[in-house]
Write a protein that holds these residues in place. Structure first.
Motif, PDB file in Angstrom:
ATOM      1  N   GLU A   1      21.354   3.423  -0.071  1.00 44.40           N
ATOM      2  CA  GLU A   1      20.594   4.242   0.629  1.00 44.40           C
ATOM      3  C   GLU A   1      19.747   5.220  -0.378  1.00 44.40           C
ATOM      4  O   GLU A   1      20.742   5.528  -1.111  1.00 44.40           O
ATOM      5  CB  GLU A   1      21.012   4.783   1.876  1.00 44.40           C
ATOM      6  CG  GLU A   1      19.769   5.688   2.667  1.00 44.40           C
ATOM      7  CD  GLU A   1      20.230   6.400   3.985  1.00 44.40           C
ATOM      8  OE1 GLU A   1      21.390   6.300   4.321  1.00 44.40           O
ATOM      9  OE2 GLU A   1      19.186   6.709   4.608  1.00 44.40           O
ATOM     10  N   ARG A   2      18.635   5.128  -0.471  1.00 42.16           N
ATOM     11  CA  ARG A   2      17.831   6.142  -1.207  1.00 42.16           C
ATOM     12  C   ARG A   2      16.949   7.033  -0.420  1.00 42.16           C
ATOM     13  O   ARG A   2      16.627   6.700   0.759  1.00 42.16           O
ATOM     14  CB  ARG A   2      17.404   5.380  -2.418  1.00 42.16           C
ATOM     15  CG  ARG A   2      15.877   4.757  -2.497  1.00 42.16           C
ATOM     16  CD  ARG A   2      15.352   4.231  -1.040  1.00 42.16           C
ATOM     17  NE  ARG A   2      14.247   3.920  -0.900  1.00 42.16           N
ATOM     18  CZ  ARG A   2      13.270   4.650  -0.439  1.00 42.16           C
ATOM     19  NH1 ARG A   2      13.230   5.715  -0.128  1.00 42.16           N
ATOM     20  NH2 ARG A   2      12.221   3.875  -0.246  1.00 42.16           N
ATOM     21  N   TYR A   3      16.317   7.973  -0.991  1.00 46.11           N
ATOM     22  CA  TYR A   3      15.351   9.099  -0.348  1.00 46.11           C
ATOM     23  C   TYR A   3      14.215   8.946  -1.070  1.00 46.11           C
ATOM     24  O   TYR A   3      14.162   9.219  -2.346  1.00 46.11           O
ATOM     25  CB  TYR A   3      16.080  10.243   0.005  1.00 46.11           C
ATOM     26  CG  TYR A   3      14.978  11.550   0.207  1.00 46.11           C
ATOM     27  CD1 TYR A   3      14.518  11.595   1.393  1.00 46.11           C
ATOM     28  CD2 TYR A   3      14.879  12.317  -0.811  1.00 46.11           C
ATOM     29  CE1 TYR A   3      13.758  12.459   1.500  1.00 46.11           C
ATOM     30  CE2 TYR A   3      14.044  13.473  -0.722  1.00 46.11           C
ATOM     31  CZ  TYR A   3      13.420  13.547   0.754  1.00 46.11           C
ATOM     32  OH  TYR A   3      12.480  14.729   0.973  1.00 46.11           O
ATOM     33  N   GLY A   4      13.080   9.103  -0.880  1.00 42.91           N
ATOM     34  CA  GLY A   4      11.953   9.296  -1.285  1.00 42.91           C
ATOM     35  C   GLY A   4      10.591   9.832  -0.480  1.00 42.91           C
ATOM     36  O   GLY A   4      10.764   9.782   0.977  1.00 42.91           O
ATOM     37  N   ILE A   5       9.513  10.083  -1.002  1.00 42.09           N
ATOM     38  CA  ILE A   5       8.485  10.605  -0.404  1.00 42.09           C
ATOM     39  C   ILE A   5       7.075  10.225  -1.166  1.00 42.09           C
ATOM     40  O   ILE A   5       7.100   9.973  -2.503  1.00 42.09           O
ATOM     41  CB  ILE A   5       8.623  12.076  -0.231  1.00 42.09           C
ATOM     42  CG1 ILE A   5       7.622  12.812   0.673  1.00 42.09           C
ATOM     43  CG2 ILE A   5       8.736  12.714  -1.340  1.00 42.09           C
ATOM     44  CD1 ILE A   5       7.891  14.149   0.970  1.00 42.09           C
ATOM     45  N   THR A   6       6.180   9.915  -0.509  1.00 39.09           N
ATOM     46  CA  THR A   6       4.870   9.568  -1.306  1.00 39.09           C
ATOM     47  C   THR A   6       4.445  10.405  -2.406  1.00 39.09           C
ATOM     48  O   THR A   6       4.182   9.870  -3.513  1.00 39.09           O
ATOM     49  CB  THR A   6       3.605   9.782  -0.305  1.00 39.09           C
ATOM     50  OG1 THR A   6       3.918   8.788   0.830  1.00 39.09           O
ATOM     51  CG2 THR A   6       2.101   9.100  -0.962  1.00 39.09           C
TER      52      THR A   6
ATOM     53  N   PHE B   1       0.605  -1.314  -0.070  1.00 40.23           N
ATOM     54  CA  PHE B   1       0.086  -0.062  -0.062  1.00 40.23           C
ATOM     55  C   PHE B   1       0.952   1.425  -0.132  1.00 40.23           C
ATOM     56  O   PHE B   1       0.368   2.323  -0.297  1.00 40.23           O
ATOM     57  CB  PHE B   1      -1.171   0.238   1.194  1.00 40.23           C
ATOM     58  CG  PHE B   1      -0.138   0.023   2.574  1.00 40.23           C
ATOM     59  CD1 PHE B   1       0.333   1.315   3.120  1.00 40.23           C
ATOM     60  CD2 PHE B   1      -0.077  -1.082   3.462  1.00 40.23           C
ATOM     61  CE1 PHE B   1       1.130   1.375   4.373  1.00 40.23           C
ATOM     62  CE2 PHE B   1       0.751  -0.813   4.358  1.00 40.23           C
ATOM     63  CZ  PHE B   1       1.223   0.306   5.070  1.00 40.23           C
ATOM     64  N   HIS B   2       2.105   1.108   0.241  1.00 38.29           N
ATOM     65  CA  HIS B   2       3.042   2.311   0.303  1.00 38.29           C
ATOM     66  C   HIS B   2       3.863   2.245  -0.990  1.00 38.29           C
ATOM     67  O   HIS B   2       3.949   1.188  -1.657  1.00 38.29           O
ATOM     68  CB  HIS B   2       3.919   2.056   1.392  1.00 38.29           C
ATOM     69  CG  HIS B   2       4.961   3.371   1.659  1.00 38.29           C
ATOM     70  ND1 HIS B   2       5.970   3.482   1.219  1.00 38.29           N
ATOM     71  CD2 HIS B   2       4.644   4.498   2.535  1.00 38.29           C
ATOM     72  CE1 HIS B   2       6.428   4.570   1.783  1.00 38.29           C
ATOM     73  NE2 HIS B   2       5.840   5.134   2.581  1.00 38.29           N
ATOM     74  N   LEU B   3       4.411   3.570  -1.547  1.00 41.29           N
ATOM     75  CA  LEU B   3       5.232   3.684  -2.631  1.00 41.29           C
ATOM     76  C   LEU B   3       6.158   2.816  -2.742  1.00 41.29           C
ATOM     77  O   LEU B   3       6.904   2.456  -3.917  1.00 41.29           O
ATOM     78  CB  LEU B   3       5.349   4.986  -3.120  1.00 41.29           C
ATOM     79  CG  LEU B   3       4.349   5.753  -4.024  1.00 41.29           C
ATOM     80  CD1 LEU B   3       4.870   7.099  -4.372  1.00 41.29           C
ATOM     81  CD2 LEU B   3       4.015   4.994  -5.221  1.00 41.29           C
TER      82      LEU B   3
ATOM     83  N   ARG C   1      24.319   9.821   3.937  1.00 44.65           N
ATOM     84  CA  ARG C   1      24.002  10.564   2.681  1.00 44.65           C
ATOM     85  C   ARG C   1      22.923   9.789   1.914  1.00 44.65           C
ATOM     86  O   ARG C   1      23.248   8.646   1.709  1.00 44.65           O
ATOM     87  CB  ARG C   1      25.046  11.253   1.953  1.00 44.65           C
ATOM     88  CG  ARG C   1      26.156  11.869   2.712  1.00 44.65           C
ATOM     89  CD  ARG C   1      27.031  12.956   1.900  1.00 44.65           C
ATOM     90  NE  ARG C   1      26.247  13.968   1.620  1.00 44.65           N
ATOM     91  CZ  ARG C   1      26.396  15.162   2.291  1.00 44.65           C
ATOM     92  NH1 ARG C   1      26.992  14.885   3.358  1.00 44.65           N
ATOM     93  NH2 ARG C   1      25.733  16.297   2.050  1.00 44.65           N
ATOM     94  N   VAL C   2      21.990  10.378   1.174  1.00 44.74           N
ATOM     95  CA  VAL C   2      20.965   9.716   0.323  1.00 44.74           C
ATOM     96  C   VAL C   2      21.497   9.957  -0.998  1.00 44.74           C
ATOM     97  O   VAL C   2      20.793   9.214  -1.984  1.00 44.74           O
ATOM     98  CB  VAL C   2      19.672  10.205   0.693  1.00 44.74           C
ATOM     99  CG1 VAL C   2      19.332   9.872   2.100  1.00 44.74           C
ATOM    100  CG2 VAL C   2      19.228  11.753   0.553  1.00 44.74           C
ATOM    101  N   GLY C   3      22.400  10.662  -1.418  1.00 45.35           N
ATOM    102  CA  GLY C   3      23.027  10.772  -2.682  1.00 45.35           C
ATOM    103  C   GLY C   3      22.462  11.800  -3.746  1.00 45.35           C
ATOM    104  O   GLY C   3      22.020  12.643  -3.179  1.00 45.35           O
TER     105      GLY C   3
HETATM  106  P1  AMP Z   1       6.466   8.557   3.028  1.00 46.25           P
HETATM  107  O1  AMP Z   1       5.786   9.694   2.564  1.00 46.25           O
HETATM  108  O2  AMP Z   1       5.894   7.814   3.900  1.00 46.25           O
HETATM  109  O3  AMP Z   1       7.420   8.070   2.050  1.00 46.25           O
HETATM  110  O4  AMP Z   1       7.415   9.490   3.903  1.00 46.25           O
HETATM  111  C1  AMP Z   1       8.720  10.507   3.473  1.00 46.25           C
HETATM  112  C2  AMP Z   1       9.465  10.770   4.340  1.00 46.25           C
HETATM  113  O5  AMP Z   1      10.447   9.747   4.810  1.00 46.25           O
HETATM  114  C3  AMP Z   1      10.473  11.742   3.820  1.00 46.25           C
HETATM  115  O6  AMP Z   1       9.917  13.050   3.725  1.00 46.25           O
HETATM  116  C4  AMP Z   1      11.661  11.666   4.809  1.00 46.25           C
HETATM  117  O7  AMP Z   1      11.217  12.488   6.063  1.00 46.25           O
HETATM  118  C5  AMP Z   1      11.636  10.297   5.154  1.00 46.25           C
HETATM  119  N1  AMP Z   1      12.765   9.522   4.219  1.00 46.25           N
HETATM  120  C6  AMP Z   1      12.636   8.603   3.282  1.00 46.25           C
HETATM  121  N2  AMP Z   1      13.878   8.089   3.069  1.00 46.25           N
HETATM  122  C7  AMP Z   1      14.769   8.644   3.896  1.00 46.25           C
HETATM  123  C8  AMP Z   1      16.241   8.256   3.958  1.00 46.25           C
HETATM  124  N3  AMP Z   1      16.880   7.624   3.295  1.00 46.25           N
HETATM  125  N4  AMP Z   1      16.770   9.254   4.957  1.00 46.25           N
HETATM  126  C9  AMP Z   1      15.992   9.985   5.847  1.00 46.25           C
HETATM  127  N5  AMP Z   1      14.512   9.961   5.941  1.00 46.25           N
HETATM  128  C10 AMP Z   1      14.200   9.392   4.773  1.00 46.25           C
END
Ligand code: AMP
Length: 470
Positions: free
Chosen positions: A286-291, A194-196, A309-311
Motif C-alpha cells: 500500500e502506498r499514499y499519494g495526492i495529485t 487522466f489521473h496521476l 499503514r501507508v509506510g
Molecule cells: P488524489 O489527489 O485524487 O490522488 O487524491 C488524494 C487523496 O487520496 C489523498 O489526499 C488521500 O486522502 C487519499 N489517499 C490516497 N492514497 C491513500 C491511501 N493509501 N490511504 C488512504 N487515503 C489515500
C-alpha cells in the motif's frame, strides 16, 4: 553545504519528460514498440504544431484510455505544450469549468466526446490525429510546466494542479527506485490515464524503465488473464482488489510470476489486505499519494508491509505532521502551485511545506497512517471523531462488506456519527453494529445510526464521495 535529501531531489528531477520517457529501447507500451512511440508521437507533435500549438500552450485531452491517448499525450509533451487530461466521464458542467479555467488552444477528444467540446474550443479528433513532419525539438527544463491535473473537487470547485517536468520525473523515479522497477518488468495497467496514479506512475514509470506495459480496461477476468500471461506488476485501487479477490475465490489462478501488487488512492481495509495476501499469494504493497505530489509515501518493497499503514517517504520526499496532525510534504515531487490561482496556492503551503488536508499519524519507526481528510473530521458533542477509525472497527464485523462514516447535522450534537453500510451476505441489524462499535470505541465515536445501502458512491479512482452521502 547541500544536504543528502536536496541532492536526491535534484537528481530525481533532472531532464525533461519527452527525452527521458522516449529514450529506452525495450518493451512495448499499449502494443506500441519504442520506435513506433517515438516516430508517431513526433508526427503528432508536428500535426499539433501545424495547427498552431506552441510551447507553453495548454492542450486538453478528453478521451477514454487508449494507445492513441498515449500518442496524443506524448506528442503534446514533445512540443512543450502543457497537457490537460481530464476524466472522460465528465459532463458539460465539469468540462466547461476545466476549459474556461485552463484556457486550452485545442482539445483532443475521442468520437464520443467531440460534440460536447465543439461549441467551446477547437477540437482535434483523437482517432484522426493530424501528423506532420517532426517539429524542431523545444528546449525543456525541469522547471518547464508539463501538466495540469484538476483535483477531484469533492469540496469546492476543482483546482488545476500545475506539475512541471521535474515534478513528474521525480515522482516516477522515486517509485521506480523504491519498487525496484526495471526493464524486465511487465505492468498490467487498468487505471485511468487522466489521473496521476495511472499517468505519473503507470505510464511514466513504464516508459522511463523501458518496461513492458499492457493497457486494458478493468475487469477482473481480463486482469487475471493478463497477469497469467507473464506480467510482473499490477497497480490498483482497493475497489479493484475487492473484485479481483472475488474472482480469484471463484477461480483460483497461478499468479506466481507477479512480483508486486500495489494499492492506493483510497484506504486498503486490513480485511482486504489479508484477503489479498491469501488469494494473490503475497501481501499487497500500500502506498499514499495526492495529485499535487504524486506517489509520495509507500510501504517497503522488502520488509514488512503493514496493513492500515501507508509506510515511509519515498526518495526525495520529506513528510511531517503539522497543526491538527495534518500531513505535510516537501520535495522535488511536490508541485509549485495551482494554475492561475495564487490565493489557493498560498493557502496550500506553510513555510514551503504542502498541506495535504489529510490527517496522519506517525509511529516510532516513522511509518505513516492516514486517519482521513481534515474536512471530513466529525465534531460531535465537541469531540473529534475520525471517520476512518470508526470505519476500521465496523469493517471488522463479518456482516459489513463496506462502510463509510460521515457526520450528519444534528441539533443536539452539532454533528452525529452516521454509518452507511453495504451489508455482507449475512445482514446485521443496526443495533448489532452499534453494539459492536460500543464494545470497541468510546461512546462519542460510535455511530448513532446505521443506514444500509446497496453501494457506496465512488469516483473513478474508487474514492468514496462522502459529500453525496451527506
Ligand atoms: P488524489 O489527489 O485524487 O490522488 O487524491 C488524494 C487523496 O487520496 C489523498 O489526499 C488521500 O486522502 C487519499 N489517499 C490516497 N492514497 C491513500 C491511501 N493509501 N490511504 C488512504 N487515503 C489515500
Amino acid at each position: 553545504m547541500i544536504s543528502a535529501i536536496e541532492d536526491v531531489r535534484r537528481r530525481l528531477r533532472e531532464g525533461s519528460l519527452p527525452e527521458a520517457l522516449l529514450a529506452p529501447e525495450t518493451g512495448t507500451v499499449a502494443g506500441l514498440t519504442r520506435a513506433q512511440l517515438r516516430e508517431r508521437s513526433a508526427g503528432v507533435a508536428g500535426g499539433l504544431a501545424r495547427l498552431g500549438v506552441r510551447q507553453g500552450d495548454r492542450v486538453g485531452l478528453y478521451a477514454a484510455n487508449s494507445a492513441d491517448w498515449i500518442l496524443a499525450y506524448l506528442g503534446g509533451q514533445r512540443l512543450g505544450a502543457v497537457m490537460v487530461p481530464f476524466n472522460p466521464a465528465y459532463r458539460a458542467h465539469e468540462v466547461e469549468h476545466i476549459l474556461s479555467d485552463s484556457d486550452p488552444v485545442a482539445v483532443i477528444a475521442d468520437t464520443e466526446r467531440r460534440a460536447l467540446v465543439e461549441p467551446l474550443r477547437p477540437v482535434v479528433a483523437l482517432e484522426e490525429l493530424p501528423v506532420d513532419e517532426a517539429p524542431r525539438p523545444v528546449r525543456l527544463e525541469p522547471e518547464s510546466p508539463a501538466l495540469i491535473i484538476y483535483t477531484s473537487g469533492t469540496t469546492g470547485r476543482p483546482k488545476g494542479a500545475l506539475l512541471d517536468h521535474g515534478n513528474l520525473l521525480a515522482q516516477a523515479r522515486g517509485a521506480i527506485e523504491a519498487w525496484r522497477w526495471t526493464a524486465a518488468d511487465h505492468l498490467v495497467h487498468a487505471l485511468p490515464l487522466f489521473h496521476l496514479h495511472g499517468l505519473g506512475m503507470g505510464l511514466h514509470g513504464s516508459l522511463l524503465t523501458g518496461a513492458e506495459m499492457t493497457l486494458i480496461s478493468f475487469d477482473p477476468v481480463a486482469v487475471v488473464a493478463a497477469l497469467e500471461g507473464g506480467a510482473t506488476m499490477f497497480f490498483g485501487v482497493p475497489a479493484m482488489y475487492q473484485r479481483l479477490c472475488d474472482q480469484l475465490e471463484q477461480h483460483p489462478a497461478e499468479l506466481g510470476r507477479v512480483r508486486l501488487f500495489v494499492s492506493g488512492s483510497a484506504p486498503l481495509p486490513p480485511e482486504l489486505f489479508s484477503r489479498c495476501r491469501r488469494l494473490l499469494g503475497q501481501p499487497p504493497l500500500e502506498r499514499y499519494g495526492i495529485t499535487e505530489g504524486g506517489i509520495v509515501v509507500s510501504n517497503p518493497y522488502a520488509g514488512p508491509r503493514r496493513p492500515g499503514r501507508v509506510g515511509h517517504a519515498l526518495p526525495g520526499v520529506e513528510v511531517r505532521l503539522g497543526e491538527q496532525d495534518e500531513v505535510q510534504l516537501k520535495g522535488g515531487q511536490v508541485f509549485g502551485g495551482y494554475w492561475r490561482d495564487p490565493k489557493a496556492t498560498e493557502e496550500a503551503f506553510v513555510d514551503g511545506w504542502f498541506k495535504t488536508g489529510d490527517i496522519g499519524e506517525l509511529d516510532a519507526d516513522g511509518s505513516l497512517a492516514i486517519r482521513g481528510r481534515l474536512k471530513e473530521l466529525i465534531i460531535s458533542g465537541g469531540f473529534n471523531v475520525y471517520p476512518r477509525e470508526v470505519e476500521l472497527v465496523l469493517e471488522a464485523h463479518p456482516g459489513v462488506a463496506e462502510v463509510a462514516v460521515v457526520g450528519l447535522p444534528s441539533e443536539s450534537w452539532g454533528e452525529e456519527v452516521t454509518a452507511f453500510v453495504v451489508p455482507a451476505r449475512e445482514r446485521p441489524t443496526e443495533s448489532e453494529l452499534i453494539g459492536f462499535a460500543q464494545e470497541r470505541l468510546a461512546k462519542f465515536k460510535c455511530p448513532r445510526s446505521v443506514r444500509f445501502v446497496e453501494a457506496l458512491p465512488r469516483n473513478a479512482m474508487g474514492k468514496v464521495q462522502r459529500s453525496q452521502l451527506r
